[in-house]
Design a protein around this motif. Structure first.
Motif, short mmCIF file in Angstrom:
data_model
loop_
_atom_site.label_atom_id
_atom_site.label_comp_id
_atom_site.label_asym_id
_atom_site.label_seq_id
_atom_site.Cartn_x
_atom_site.Cartn_y
_atom_site.Cartn_z
N ARG A 82 34.02 36.27 34.36
CA ARG A 82 32.82 35.59 34.85
C ARG A 82 32.60 35.82 36.34
O ARG A 82 31.48 36.12 36.78
CB ARG A 82 32.94 34.09 34.55
CG ARG A 82 31.74 33.25 35.01
CD ARG A 82 30.46 33.67 34.29
NE ARG A 82 29.33 32.89 34.74
CZ ARG A 82 28.99 31.71 34.21
NH1 ARG A 82 29.72 31.19 33.24
NH2 ARG A 82 27.94 31.07 34.65
N LYS A 83 33.68 35.70 37.13
CA LYS A 83 33.55 35.89 38.58
C LYS A 83 33.11 37.31 38.91
O LYS A 83 32.28 37.53 39.80
CB LYS A 83 34.87 35.58 39.28
CG LYS A 83 35.24 34.10 39.27
CD LYS A 83 36.55 33.86 39.99
CE LYS A 83 36.91 32.38 39.98
NZ LYS A 83 38.20 32.13 40.66
N LEU A 84 33.65 38.28 38.19
CA LEU A 84 33.31 39.68 38.47
C LEU A 84 31.89 39.99 38.03
O LEU A 84 31.16 40.70 38.72
CB LEU A 84 34.31 40.60 37.75
CG LEU A 84 35.77 40.43 38.17
CD1 LEU A 84 36.66 41.34 37.35
CD2 LEU A 84 35.96 40.71 39.65
N ASP A 141 38.93 45.87 39.49
CA ASP A 141 39.42 44.67 38.81
C ASP A 141 39.44 43.44 39.72
O ASP A 141 39.87 42.38 39.29
CB ASP A 141 40.82 44.89 38.24
CG ASP A 141 41.89 44.99 39.32
OD1 ASP A 141 41.59 45.51 40.42
OD2 ASP A 141 43.03 44.56 39.07
N SER A 142 38.99 43.58 40.96
CA SER A 142 39.07 42.46 41.90
C SER A 142 37.69 42.15 42.47
O SER A 142 36.78 42.98 42.48
CB SER A 142 40.02 42.79 43.05
OG SER A 142 39.44 43.75 43.92
N GLN A 143 37.58 40.93 42.99
CA GLN A 143 36.31 40.54 43.61
C GLN A 143 36.02 41.36 44.86
O GLN A 143 34.88 41.74 45.11
CB GLN A 143 36.36 39.04 43.95
CG GLN A 143 36.41 38.15 42.71
CD GLN A 143 36.46 36.68 43.05
OE1 GLN A 143 35.51 36.13 43.63
NE2 GLN A 143 37.56 36.00 42.72
N GLY A 150 45.40 34.63 42.15
CA GLY A 150 44.15 34.01 42.55
C GLY A 150 43.88 34.11 44.04
O GLY A 150 42.74 34.34 44.47
N ALA A 163 38.65 43.70 33.06
CA ALA A 163 39.16 42.32 33.05
C ALA A 163 39.85 42.01 31.72
O ALA A 163 39.40 41.16 30.96
CB ALA A 163 38.02 41.35 33.30
N GLN A 222 42.58 40.45 31.23
CA GLN A 222 43.27 39.16 31.24
C GLN A 222 42.35 38.00 31.64
O GLN A 222 42.82 36.91 31.94
CB GLN A 222 44.45 39.20 32.22
CG GLN A 222 45.43 40.33 32.00
CD GLN A 222 46.15 40.21 30.66
OE1 GLN A 222 46.30 39.12 30.12
NE2 GLN A 222 46.58 41.34 30.13
N GLY A 223 41.07 38.24 31.67
CA GLY A 223 40.15 37.19 32.11
C GLY A 223 39.54 37.52 33.46
O GLY A 223 39.47 38.68 33.85
N ASN A 224 39.06 36.49 34.17
CA ASN A 224 38.39 36.66 35.47
C ASN A 224 37.04 37.34 35.32
O ASN A 224 36.43 37.77 36.29
CB ASN A 224 39.26 37.45 36.45
CG ASN A 224 38.81 37.28 37.90
OD1 ASN A 224 38.35 36.22 38.28
ND2 ASN A 224 38.95 38.32 38.70
N GLU A 239 50.25 32.83 38.92
CA GLU A 239 48.80 32.66 38.81
C GLU A 239 48.17 32.34 40.17
O GLU A 239 47.10 32.85 40.52
CB GLU A 239 48.47 31.55 37.81
CG GLU A 239 46.98 31.38 37.54
CD GLU A 239 46.69 30.31 36.51
OE1 GLU A 239 45.51 30.16 36.15
OE2 GLU A 239 47.64 29.62 36.08
#
Length: 211
Positions: free
Chosen positions: A189-191, A164-166, A42, A183, A185-187, A38
């Motif tokens: 909100r940031k995206l 899928d990444s910032q 991150g 997304a 698996q999550g993440n 993780e």
């Protein structure tokens, strides 16, 4: 209607991120930096390996000068052992073919890496001539150059990016392109906060594209 779909590779077309990040965890552990899977995701998701090296050193890893070559060799070996397509990708590409919508791949990864991951899944033949790599262009996401180069190659007036990444979402927004952020698996909100439209299932993409 969109006239070009620009796919990221790792984590969008192929499920290579867990394997690649496990290599990083194992490798960096040998150089004094203990991370969880993780943690690795991150810290490093969507970056370049040079960026990973610099971040790892900042976190305390004592890396040799040839570390990038070393970790690439270990990553490629692990990926050759088998990597799957992301669920729904094959059907999505078939739908785009049926609708006559062009698509390509744009990755911070190397052409060699894409050939390994896409090749074992039967996609390299379809994408090799429309594969854009930061290693070739000399500039990586979050710089928008790769996406702008792809759109110019296709003379696209309404491209859409699937990321899928910032870093990838940021590059798309900087290129003034619509971005769909995968997304599962999550993440999310940031995206979404970066300006992407988040989805969790490839089966949803045709409706999101209006086809």
């Amino acid at each position: 209607m969109h006239d070009l779909v620009i796919f990221d590779c790792d984590g969008v077309l192929v499920d290579s991120e867990p394997l690649s990040n496990q290599v990083l965890v194992d490798n960096l552990g040998r150089y004094g930096l203990d991370l969880t899977l993780e943690d690795s995701v991150g810290f490093f998701l969507g970056g370049t390996m040079v960026g990973v090296r610099d971040k790892a050193r900042a976190l305390g890893a004592n890396l040799p000068d040839d570390w990038v070559d070393e970790v690439y060799a270990e990553t490629y070996e692990r990926l050759r052992g088998g990597v799957e397509l992301m669920p729904g990708v094959a059907d999505l590409l078939s739908t785009l073919d049926e609708k006559g919508i062009a698509y390509c791949v744009a990755s911070n990864g190397s052409p060699d890496k894409m050939q390994i991951t896409l090749g074992q899944n039967g996609l390299w033949g379809r994408l090799s001539k429309v594969a854009f790599s930061a290693h070739v262009l000399g500039t990586a996401k979050p710089d928008p150059t790769m996406f702008l180069t792809a759109a110019k190659r296709f003379n696209a007036t309404a491209p859409v990016v699937i990321e899928d990444s910032q870093n990838g979402v940021t590059a798309a927004i900087r290129a003034d392109m619509r971005c769909l952020a995968y997304a599962p698996q999550g993440n999310a909100r940031k995206l979404a906060d970066l300006g992407a439209q988040v989805f969790t299932d490839m089966a949803d993409v045709p409706s999101l594209l209006g086809i």
